[in-house]
Design a protein around this motif. Structure first.
Motif, short mmCIF file in Angstrom:
data_model
loop_
_atom_site.label_atom_id
_atom_site.label_comp_id
_atom_site.label_asym_id
_atom_site.label_seq_id
_atom_site.Cartn_x
_atom_site.Cartn_y
_atom_site.Cartn_z
N PRO A 204 0.79 -1.23 0.00
CA PRO A 204 0.00 0.00 0.00
C PRO A 204 0.83 1.28 0.00
CG PRO A 204 0.08 -0.89 2.20
CD PRO A 204 0.86 -1.84 1.32
N PRO B 275 -0.10 4.18 -2.95
CA PRO B 275 -1.36 4.90 -2.69
C PRO B 275 -1.29 5.75 -1.44
CG PRO B 275 -1.79 2.60 -3.15
CD PRO B 275 -0.32 2.74 -3.10
N LEU B 276 -0.64 5.21 -0.39
CA LEU B 276 -0.53 5.95 0.87
C LEU B 276 0.21 7.27 0.64
CD1 LEU B 276 -1.73 5.00 3.45
CD2 LEU B 276 0.49 4.21 4.20
N VAL C 297 -2.01 9.70 -1.31
CA VAL C 297 -3.06 10.23 -0.45
C VAL C 297 -2.50 11.26 0.53
CG1 VAL C 297 -4.53 9.56 1.46
CG2 VAL C 297 -4.63 8.31 -0.67
N THR D 187 -1.76 14.53 -1.39
CA THR D 187 -2.99 15.24 -1.72
C THR D 187 -3.60 15.87 -0.48
OG1 THR D 187 -3.32 13.40 -3.23
CG2 THR D 187 -5.09 15.02 -3.06
N GLY D 188 -3.62 15.10 0.64
CA GLY D 188 -4.19 15.62 1.87
C GLY D 188 -3.43 16.83 2.37
N LEU E 104 -4.39 19.80 0.33
CA LEU E 104 -5.72 20.30 0.67
C LEU E 104 -5.70 21.06 1.99
CD1 LEU E 104 -7.98 17.32 -0.36
CD2 LEU E 104 -7.95 19.58 -1.36
#
Lengths: 145, 173
Positions: free
Chosen positions: B73, B76-77, B80, B83-84, B87
């Motif tokens: 994983p 993807p981790l 993410v 992106t987080g 944001l």
């Protein structure tokens, strides 16, 4: 200064919470191979966006944007911003429409490939294209390889 | 939050669907506390009700368990997390929660609130905006729902017939 900082942190904690939730949804979509699970991840993502907008519309000390029936509007009452509510109502309904379409596609994929796992479908696709290369390889010559 | 994390972990899709229904119900409660009563009952009806039923129907037609993931994983981790972080950086400029002077409160909202009683006269402002001021949005929304309905019917209408035909072929061979 210390007080202002604290206020800033509390005032933004809701956004950060929703960002975390949104990223949880994104992680499920990206990292998990099962299609139903991907759809649920997408739903979590969408709910997080909706919560973000609704929380932007909240006014401190405000109440739900419904006028009293007798038409006597008290100017002292502040109402929460109704505009995000309207937009998010639309978003929820459109969301369920796209979800149902995605679920129908999943049912159809299952029928065709007998699986709803991304990995299995990738392998099946590889197998099909390999078979086609063997079958039509001579006709197309090198281009088929 | 906890439900989201549990949704990542569980492999039983049935439990997952139940979790997502519970998640919708909790978010409906959250909307009530944020004064968005219309959104709350839509979420409770649509999210906790209809979508759970649809997902259960899909599970009945497909399978109930997922396989353990094949990849590590970490990629993807990483995506993410980046992106987080972006944001969260974006929220740093946002006004505080519940701030009455936020830009979102200044633009058309006071105008709607002031004009609504004598222009439309429906007590619920959300209804008035939905059906009148932003009526075209709602028209577009119904168009989307209609299109999705057509799509679902087109995909699933011949399901039973195809299934019968396949069974017939298997019996012959």
């Amino acid at each position: 200064m210390q007080g202002a900082n604290w206020e800033y942190l509390v005032g933004h904690a809701n956004y950060w919470l929703f960002v975390t939730l949104m990223m949880t949804g994104l992680y499920i979509v990206v990292a998990r191979g099962n299609f139903v699970k991907k759809i649920i991840g997408l739903n979590i993502f969408q709910s997080a966006v909706i919560m973000l907008y609704i929380s932007m519309g909240k006014v401190e000390g405000g109440t739900a944007p419904i006028f009293p029936l007798d038409g006597e509007i008290d100017p002292a009452i502040t109402y929460t911003n109704p505009l995000p509510h309207v937009l998010m109502l639309t978003a929820i309904v459109v969301g369920i429409a796209t979800t149902s379409l995605a679920l129908a596609l999943i049912v159809r994929i299952r029928e065709e490939y007998d699986t709803i796992e991304e990995q299995d479908i990738w392998e099946a696709e590889q197998e099909i294209s390999a078979r086609e290369r063997r079958q039509y390889g001579e006709v197309f010559g090198e281009a088929g390889k | 939050m906890a439900i989201g994390l549990a949704a990542v972990r569980t492999r039983s899709l049935f439990a997952l669907v139940m979790l997502s229904g519970g998640f919708s119900l909790i978010s409906a409660a959250l909307f009530v506390t944020l004064d968005a009563v219309d959104v709350a009952f839509t979420e409770a009806a649509v999210g906790a009700g209809i979508s759970t039923v649809l997902m259960l129907g899909t599970l009945a037609l497909t399978s109930r368990y997922e396989r353990p993931p094949a990849h590590r994983p970490w990629l993807p981790l990483f995506v993410v997390t980046v992106t987080g972080a972006a944001l969260i950086y974006g929220t740093l400029d946002m006004p505080n929660f519940g701030d009455a002077n936020a830009p979102a409160m200044q633009h058309v909202m006071p105008e709607y609130l002031a004009r609504e009683p004598h222009e439309i006269g429906v007590p619920n402002i959300v209804t008035a905006i939905l059906a009148s001021y932003r009526g075209y949005d709602t028209l577009g929304e119904t168009a989307v729902v209609f299109t999705a309905g057509i799509g679902v019917v087109a995909l699933l209408a011949t399901l039973a017939r195809r299934r019968r035909r396949r069974d017939g072929e298997e019996e012959e061979s």
